[in-house]
Design a protein around this motif. Structure first.
Motif, mmCIF file in Angstrom:
data_model
loop_
_atom_site.group_PDB
_atom_site.id
_atom_site.type_symbol
_atom_site.label_atom_id
_atom_site.label_comp_id
_atom_site.label_asym_id
_atom_site.label_seq_id
_atom_site.Cartn_x
_atom_site.Cartn_y
_atom_site.Cartn_z
ATOM 1 N N LEU A 168 0.828 -1.213 0.000
ATOM 2 C CA LEU A 168 0.000 0.000 0.000
ATOM 3 C C LEU A 168 0.859 1.257 0.000
ATOM 4 O O LEU A 168 0.546 2.231 -0.688
ATOM 5 C CB LEU A 168 -0.954 -0.008 1.195
ATOM 6 N N GLY A 169 1.948 1.229 0.772
ATOM 7 C CA GLY A 169 2.868 2.368 0.781
ATOM 8 C C GLY A 169 3.472 2.603 -0.593
ATOM 9 O O GLY A 169 3.596 3.737 -1.053
ATOM 10 N N GLY A 170 3.822 1.519 -1.274
ATOM 11 C CA GLY A 170 4.377 1.617 -2.617
ATOM 12 C C GLY A 170 3.385 2.168 -3.636
ATOM 13 O O GLY A 170 3.774 2.720 -4.656
ATOM 14 N N LYS A 171 2.102 2.022 -3.332
ATOM 15 C CA LYS A 171 1.063 2.551 -4.212
ATOM 16 C C LYS A 171 0.688 3.982 -3.853
ATOM 17 O O LYS A 171 -0.199 4.568 -4.485
ATOM 18 C CB LYS A 171 -0.187 1.666 -4.143
ATOM 19 N N GLY A 172 1.341 4.560 -2.829
ATOM 20 C CA GLY A 172 1.140 5.960 -2.503
ATOM 21 C C GLY A 172 0.085 6.264 -1.466
ATOM 22 O O GLY A 172 -0.272 7.431 -1.275
ATOM 23 N N TYR A 173 -0.427 5.255 -0.781
ATOM 24 C CA TYR A 173 -1.419 5.513 0.268
ATOM 25 C C TYR A 173 -0.711 5.950 1.541
ATOM 26 O O TYR A 173 0.383 5.486 1.854
ATOM 27 C CB TYR A 173 -2.250 4.255 0.556
ATOM 28 N N CYS A 174 -1.344 6.848 2.277
ATOM 29 C CA CYS A 174 -0.789 7.287 3.557
ATOM 30 C C CYS A 174 -1.277 6.355 4.663
ATOM 31 O O CYS A 174 -2.109 5.464 4.449
ATOM 32 C CB CYS A 174 -1.179 8.734 3.848
ATOM 33 N N CYS A 175 -0.779 6.581 5.870
ATOM 34 C CA CYS A 175 -1.055 5.695 7.008
ATOM 35 C C CYS A 175 -2.548 5.576 7.321
ATOM 36 O O CYS A 175 -3.047 4.469 7.542
ATOM 37 C CB CYS A 175 -0.308 6.191 8.241
ATOM 38 N N SER A 176 -3.264 6.685 7.357
ATOM 39 C CA SER A 176 -4.693 6.619 7.687
ATOM 40 C C SER A 176 -5.454 5.833 6.622
ATOM 41 O O SER A 176 -6.350 5.043 6.935
ATOM 42 C CB SER A 176 -5.289 8.024 7.862
ATOM 43 N N GLN A 177 -5.077 6.020 5.363
ATOM 44 C CA GLN A 177 -5.722 5.278 4.286
ATOM 45 C C GLN A 177 -5.403 3.782 4.381
ATOM 46 O O GLN A 177 -6.275 2.946 4.146
ATOM 47 C CB GLN A 177 -5.277 5.819 2.931
ATOM 48 N N MET A 178 -4.171 3.454 4.734
ATOM 49 C CA MET A 178 -3.793 2.049 4.880
ATOM 50 C C MET A 178 -4.641 1.362 5.944
ATOM 51 O O MET A 178 -5.097 0.229 5.740
ATOM 52 C CB MET A 178 -2.319 1.923 5.259
ATOM 53 N N MET A 179 -4.860 2.031 7.056
ATOM 54 C CA MET A 179 -5.658 1.429 8.128
ATOM 55 C C MET A 179 -7.076 1.130 7.653
ATOM 56 O O MET A 179 -7.632 0.071 7.942
ATOM 57 C CB MET A 179 -5.677 2.340 9.357
ATOM 58 N N VAL A 180 -7.658 2.050 6.909
ATOM 59 C CA VAL A 180 -9.015 1.864 6.404
ATOM 60 C C VAL A 180 -9.041 0.774 5.333
ATOM 61 O O VAL A 180 -9.918 -0.103 5.345
ATOM 62 C CB VAL A 180 -9.574 3.196 5.873
#
Length: 151
Positions: A12-24
């Motif tokens: 997810l990080g490699g796809k550009g999502y931030c931490c809050s988005q990753m949790m969701v």
């Protein structure tokens, strides 16, 4: 060696999502659902509310994830009685988990910086927080794979 949770965080990080988005996203993954609108909305919590002075997105994303399972979402629903205690449990855990960084603000965790997440610190926090969200749900009789019925 990374477990599946850690690998998902890296993906997810490699796809550009931030931490809050990753949790969701990871909560939605658990339920077998997608909700791009919710993921976009969670993006408003990125980088400590934008300038790294606000709370870490791992914490804000975690409480969003808990809300997916236990908060009121329609006129006909009632929030789960355990939601306030679940939120408190998550907050307490996060405060203890981030003591070594000097606080729960994004800037504290990034050691005063702002911008790109610190792969080890942020990635580890996301993976640990995702596990904690699941643990809290189970402790409160909620199935992480179920979520709220959307029908």
């Amino acid at each position: 060696m990374l477990d599946d949770n850690g690998l998902r965080v890296m993906e997810l990080g490699g796809k550009g999502y931030c931490c809050s988005q990753m949790m969701v996203i990871m909560a939605l993954d658990e339920m077998g659902r997608e909700d791009p609108d919710l993921v976009r909305a969670a993006g408003g919590l990125c980088n400590g509310l934008g300038d790294c002075s606000g709370p870490c997105g791992v914490l804000t994303g975690s409480v969003l994830a808990l809300g997916l399972y236990a908060a009121k979402g329609t006129d006909d629903e009632e929030p789960d009685d355990s939601l306030p205690l679940m939120l408190e449990s998550m907050r307490d855990w996060f405060v203890a988990r981030t003591l070594e960084y000097g606080g729960t603000a994004c800037g504290d965790i990034l050691d005063g910086g702002c911008g790109a997440p610190h792969p080890e610190r942020c990635g580890g926090l996301v993976a640990d927080a995702n596990a904690k969200v699941r643990e809290i749900l189970v402790e409160n009789g909620l199935d992480p794979a179920q979520g709220r019925d959307l029908s």
